[in-house]
Enzyme design. Structure first.
Site, PDB file in Angstrom:
ATOM      1  N   GLU A 116      56.590 101.148 -48.805  1.00 31.51           N
ATOM      2  CA  GLU A 116      57.701 100.252 -49.145  1.00 31.51           C
ATOM      3  C   GLU A 116      57.711  99.079 -48.192  1.00 31.51           C
ATOM      4  O   GLU A 116      57.252  99.192 -47.062  1.00 31.51           O
ATOM      5  CB  GLU A 116      59.038 100.991 -48.975  1.00 31.51           C
ATOM      6  CG  GLU A 116      59.225 102.123 -49.927  1.00 31.51           C
ATOM      7  CD  GLU A 116      60.481 102.925 -49.614  1.00 31.51           C
ATOM      8  OE1 GLU A 116      61.309 102.477 -48.799  1.00 31.51           O
ATOM      9  OE2 GLU A 116      60.609 104.017 -50.180  1.00 31.51           O
ATOM     10  N   LYS A 118      59.281  96.722 -45.469  1.00 34.49           N
ATOM     11  CA  LYS A 118      60.297  96.906 -44.441  1.00 34.49           C
ATOM     12  C   LYS A 118      61.090  95.605 -44.334  1.00 34.49           C
ATOM     13  O   LYS A 118      60.626  94.622 -43.754  1.00 34.49           O
ATOM     14  CB  LYS A 118      59.656  97.266 -43.101  1.00 34.49           C
ATOM     15  CG  LYS A 118      60.680  97.576 -42.029  1.00 34.49           C
ATOM     16  CD  LYS A 118      60.021  98.162 -40.801  1.00 34.49           C
ATOM     17  CE  LYS A 118      61.024  98.668 -39.795  1.00 34.49           C
ATOM     18  NZ  LYS A 118      62.008  97.698 -39.349  1.00 34.49           N
ATOM     19  N   ASP A 120      63.776  92.959 -43.195  1.00 34.54           N
ATOM     20  CA  ASP A 120      64.307  92.686 -41.861  1.00 34.54           C
ATOM     21  C   ASP A 120      65.783  92.298 -41.983  1.00 34.54           C
ATOM     22  O   ASP A 120      66.132  91.144 -42.135  1.00 34.54           O
ATOM     23  CB  ASP A 120      63.501  91.557 -41.216  1.00 34.54           C
ATOM     24  CG  ASP A 120      63.732  91.515 -39.724  1.00 34.54           C
ATOM     25  OD1 ASP A 120      64.392  92.424 -39.197  1.00 34.54           O
ATOM     26  OD2 ASP A 120      63.257  90.562 -39.090  1.00 34.54           O
ATOM     27  N   TYR A 227      66.966 102.166 -50.144  1.00 30.92           N
ATOM     28  CA  TYR A 227      65.669 102.795 -49.923  1.00 30.92           C
ATOM     29  C   TYR A 227      65.726 104.301 -49.677  1.00 30.92           C
ATOM     30  O   TYR A 227      64.698 104.930 -49.449  1.00 30.92           O
ATOM     31  CB  TYR A 227      64.907 102.110 -48.793  1.00 30.92           C
ATOM     32  CG  TYR A 227      65.680 101.994 -47.498  1.00 30.92           C
ATOM     33  CD1 TYR A 227      66.065 103.117 -46.789  1.00 30.92           C
ATOM     34  CD2 TYR A 227      66.021 100.739 -47.000  1.00 30.92           C
ATOM     35  CE1 TYR A 227      66.768 103.015 -45.612  1.00 30.92           C
ATOM     36  CE2 TYR A 227      66.736 100.616 -45.812  1.00 30.92           C
ATOM     37  CZ  TYR A 227      67.103 101.766 -45.122  1.00 30.92           C
ATOM     38  OH  TYR A 227      67.810 101.661 -43.964  1.00 30.92           O
ATOM     39  N   LYS A 316      54.068  97.981 -38.495  1.00 36.20           N
ATOM     40  CA  LYS A 316      54.602  96.631 -38.289  1.00 36.20           C
ATOM     41  C   LYS A 316      53.522  95.548 -38.420  1.00 36.20           C
ATOM     42  O   LYS A 316      52.386  95.755 -38.017  1.00 36.20           O
ATOM     43  CB  LYS A 316      55.224  96.537 -36.886  1.00 36.20           C
ATOM     44  CG  LYS A 316      56.462  97.390 -36.681  1.00 36.20           C
ATOM     45  CD  LYS A 316      57.674  96.652 -37.172  1.00 36.20           C
ATOM     46  CE  LYS A 316      58.884  96.714 -36.389  1.00 36.20           C
ATOM     47  NZ  LYS A 316      59.259  96.405 -35.170  1.00 36.20           N
ATOM     48  N   CYS A 410      76.155  57.738 -31.325  1.00 33.12           N
ATOM     49  CA  CYS A 410      75.350  58.218 -32.455  1.00 33.12           C
ATOM     50  C   CYS A 410      73.944  57.629 -32.350  1.00 33.12           C
ATOM     51  O   CYS A 410      73.787  56.420 -32.182  1.00 33.12           O
ATOM     52  CB  CYS A 410      76.016  57.795 -33.767  1.00 33.12           C
ATOM     53  SG  CYS A 410      74.960  58.065 -35.200  1.00 33.12           S
ATOM     54  N   CYS A 413      73.730  54.941 -35.476  1.00 37.29           N
ATOM     55  CA  CYS A 413      74.545  53.736 -35.635  1.00 37.29           C
ATOM     56  C   CYS A 413      75.244  53.328 -34.338  1.00 37.29           C
ATOM     57  O   CYS A 413      75.981  52.365 -34.313  1.00 37.29           O
ATOM     58  CB  CYS A 413      75.572  53.927 -36.753  1.00 37.29           C
ATOM     59  SG  CYS A 413      76.885  55.081 -36.285  1.00 37.29           S
ATOM     60  N   CYS A 428      79.249  62.082 -35.064  1.00 30.24           N
ATOM     61  CA  CYS A 428      79.349  60.622 -35.098  1.00 30.24           C
ATOM     62  C   CYS A 428      80.680  60.299 -35.769  1.00 30.24           C
ATOM     63  O   CYS A 428      81.037  60.904 -36.780  1.00 30.24           O
ATOM     64  CB  CYS A 428      78.183  60.077 -35.909  1.00 30.24           C
ATOM     65  SG  CYS A 428      78.436  58.396 -36.483  1.00 30.24           S
ATOM     66  N   CYS A 433      78.272  55.365 -41.137  1.00 31.05           N
ATOM     67  CA  CYS A 433      76.979  55.563 -40.462  1.00 31.05           C
ATOM     68  C   CYS A 433      75.886  55.742 -41.522  1.00 31.05           C
ATOM     69  O   CYS A 433      76.008  56.600 -42.405  1.00 31.05           O
ATOM     70  CB  CYS A 433      77.060  56.803 -39.582  1.00 31.05           C
ATOM     71  SG  CYS A 433      75.464  57.358 -38.971  1.00 31.05           S
TER      72      CYS A 433
END
Ligand code: IVH
Length: 671
Positions: A116, A118, A120, A227, A316, A410, A413, A428, A433
């Site tokens: 199967e 795995k 995460d 699972y 893994k 910024c 701008c 900003c 902008c």
């Protein structure tokens, strides 16, 4: 005799691993990579196998997860939720297979395994009694988890009722995760809202699942693959694959598509290689393959050792990490003015993909990593892209590195920048902008909003520079002449663009709402609002109190909506959009002043006249709200056949219980 040095190393390892368990399981803020963690864990196990006297019941080698926090009520697992042993490579798996066959089963013929993916994410256990979801818990320390039932109920993939025939009692285990594309969208939204972004999809899933406010979990794109099982009363399956097929029949989501039977260890290794090749083209992140003895009777015979079953192992994948250097850190301005630092890296190939940039998310993250221009860093990537800087190699510094201060203006701008103390990003302050403007247009035309195909950043930027578009409504006033003024614009493309602009006029109302870019109004909130209001002018008239009366809308969102419509230029924009012919499709389901306004319903058991979803829609049409669980706030419970614990709870709380006929009368349906 165990020498002092070894004893000290053992104590240090235990403390260090416990600290990382705490960071990973309870804070969703790991400091080291999975591979580094695995190396520490192996060292501990090797030390303990050499000197068994070192093993105490308190050693992390004897435990799963981390101690519980006081955040949630404890929820014991009747069958413990174990962990898995890891094999780092094919050789270690072959050793595992040999020891199973020779040492434990005393047989020479090949074993059949189920391979199967795995996933995460985070482990969860769902308990169903008489087909009804009554409890959801995290893994916790394997024996006691945290009660996260309310949060789990908001996850669309998790059914509240199983399909019959079901076992009387079922504990099903699975992995909660977030798809990579959803993870990116979630981080973008967090960034715009000034909230913390997540380093990877796993942290995002874990953080979202363990929210104190289930409404926050409801907004997160959590998914599940089941699972395995704990208790399963009345049904026996012969193999792991049969168990998955059964779970699927019960209406649970399983990843059968990527589950392969493999006869013998060699075939497992081959399957592992194939899955590794697929890793980058999957919509979610996997970190290996879980290999399980397929035959459940053999599983039983093999049993378990300390913290893991003897019949399964995680094979893994190698970590997708490389070392590189930070060449620069630039600042990006988003559509709400949020300024995000981005690391420009010396290009490095991380298992086949060139990585040259990584978002640093915000200044908290810059401080946490203490990252500087010139630093040597470890980068990791999830899925096909999404690189992340996981660590700075401070020992490699030469003294020439320099820090990036919080900007005072910024970068686009030069307007002053402001940082709200509750937010992690500076912003900003200039709404005109150019960076904010183009990002807002990109959002408006994006797939989840008005979905105006082929109007990309380049075209938008040309139209903006030529002064052809100043606000979203101007998009609907573009003529062919303006189109042809754009670079590389032929007849066909121009026609296509005009057609898709035209088509966007009648997108569902929620998409227009989302596209406007009202702060804190993400896709889900836009959908909630579109269920309550037929059009923008109705929403614009609403007060913050009226908005917070909607269950899913909190004070922050309500305030932001009211602020938006208080701005004269926004009202002007709405008028212009209307004039330009933008007429989104109404999606109203819930009546604002129906016979059931303000009333909360819980529907339980099997109904004979409607599906549960249909009954919920009837409630909403009459102005009420359909909730998943019974509490003091529930006004009515509609109980069908075989109603279980919810009905009992409702009776205990003295809540009015309806049968289908009374319900039909209440919602105004003639049977
Ligand atoms: S079986 C007793 N199958 O990996 C065996 N686990 O430490 C229990 N995981 O906590 C795990 N995908 O959260 C199993 N297909 C899969 C899995 C899986 C992901 C997670 C699970 C567990 C961890 C292993």
């Amino acid at each position: 005799m165990i020498d002092l040095f070894t004893q000290q190393r053992h104590t240090d390892l235990c403390l260090e691993i416990k600290r990382h368990n705490q960071l990973y399981y309870n804070q969703d803020q790991p400091e080291i990579s999975d591979a580094e963690y695995d190396a520490l864990f192996r060292e501990l196990q090797e030390l303990e196998s050499q000197f068994p006297d070192l093993i105490t019941s308190d050693s992390p080698s004897q435990k799963v997860g981390a101690p519980l926090t006081a955040k949630f009520a404890p929820s014991p697992h009747i069958v413990p939720m174990l962990s898995l042993k890891n094999a780092k490579n094919a050789e270690e798996f072959l050793d595992f297979d040999t020891s199973l066959r020779k040492t434990f089963l005393a047989r020479s013929e090949e074993l059949e395994y189920a391979c199967e993916m795995k996933l995460d994410g985070v482990a969860i256990e769902l308990t169903y009694e008489k087909g009804q979801l009554i409890k959801a818990s995290t893994r916790g320390d394997g024996f006691v988890g945290e009660d996260i039932t309310e949060n789990a109920r908001t996850i669309v993939d998790i059914p509240h009722n199983l399909k019959a025939p079901y076992p009387d009692i079922l504990d099903v285990r699975g992995e909660i995760y977030i798809d990579l594309a959803d993870f990116q969208a979630l981080n973008r939204a967090q960034e715009e809202a000034g909230d913390k972004t997540f380093a990877n999809p796993r942290n995002a899933a874990a953080g979202s699942l363990r929210q104190l406010d289930a409404r926050v979990t409801a907004q997160r794109p959590l998914r599940i693959f089941c699972y395995g099982v704990g208790r399963m009363q009345g049904i026996v399956t012969a193999t792991q694959i049969e168990t998955l097929q059964l779970l699927e029949k019960l209406g649970l989501r399983v990843n059968l598509e990527h589950t392969t039977p493999a006869l013998g260890a060699e075939v497992v290794v081959e399957t592992f290689r194939k899955l590794q090749e697929q890793r980058d083209s999957l919509p979610f992140e996997i970190d290996g393959v879980v290999v399980k003895v397929n035959d459940t009777a053999l599983q039983e015979e093999l049993g378990m050792v300390s913290r893991s079953p003897r019949w399964a192992i995680a094979l893994k994948f190698p970590p997708r990490q490389e070392q590189t250097t930070v060449e620069d850190i630039s600042l990006q301005v988003g559509r709400t003015g949020a300024i995000t630092p981005v690391a420009h890296l010396k290009p490095v190939i991380v298992s086949g993909v060139t990585v040259s940039r990584a978002s640093l998310h915000n200044w908290d993250e810059i401080e946490r990593l203490d990252i500087r221009v010139g630093d040597h860093v470890i980068v990791e990537r999830a899925g096909d892209v999404i690189p992340d800087v996981v660590k700075v190699l401070a020992e490699k510094r030469t003294g020439k590195e320099h820090q990036i201060p919080l900007p005072s203006e910024c970068p686009e701008c030069k307007a002053p920048v402001q940082k709200n103390p509750e937010e992690v990003v500076p912003r900003c302050t200039n709404p005109r902008c150019p960076a904010q403007v183009i990002e807002s247009f990109k959002h408006f035309v994006s797939r989840d909003a008005m979905d105006i195909e082929s109007l990309g950043e380049k075209q938008l930027s040309q139209l903006l520079t030529a002064g052809k578009i100043k606000d979203f409504a101007d998009l609907y006033l573009i003529d062919k002449e303006a189109m042809f003024a754009m670079e590389r614009m032929g007849d066909t493309l121009a026609e296509k663009l005009l057609r898709s602009i035209e088509a966007s006029k009648t997108r569902p109302f929620s998409r227009l709402l989302f596209g406007l870019g009202i702060r804190h109004v993400g896709r889900n909130t836009a959908k909630v609002l579109a269920k309550r209001f037929a059009a923008l002018d109705e929403l614009a008239k609403c007060s913050a109190e009226q908005l917070t009366a909607i269950h899913e809308i909190g004070a922050k969102v309500a305030e932001s909506i009211v602020d938006y419509f208080n701005k004269p230029e926004k009202m002007l924009l709405l008028e212009k959009l209307q004039h330009a012919g933008v007429k989104p499709q109404a999606e109203v389901v819930i009546q604002p002043d129906g016979p059931l306004t303000g009333k909360t319903f819980v529907i339980t058991g099997t109904l004979s006249k409607w599906s549960r979803k249909e009954a919920e829609e009837l409630v909403e049409k009459a102005g009420g709200r359909a909730a998943g669980s019974v509490s003091k706030k529930t006004d009515y419970v509609l109980a069908g056949e075989n109603a279980g614990s919810k009905l009992a709870k409702a009776e205990k709380l003295g809540i009015e219980i309806l049968d289908e006929t009374t319900f039909a009368q209440l919602v105004g349906v003639v049977l």
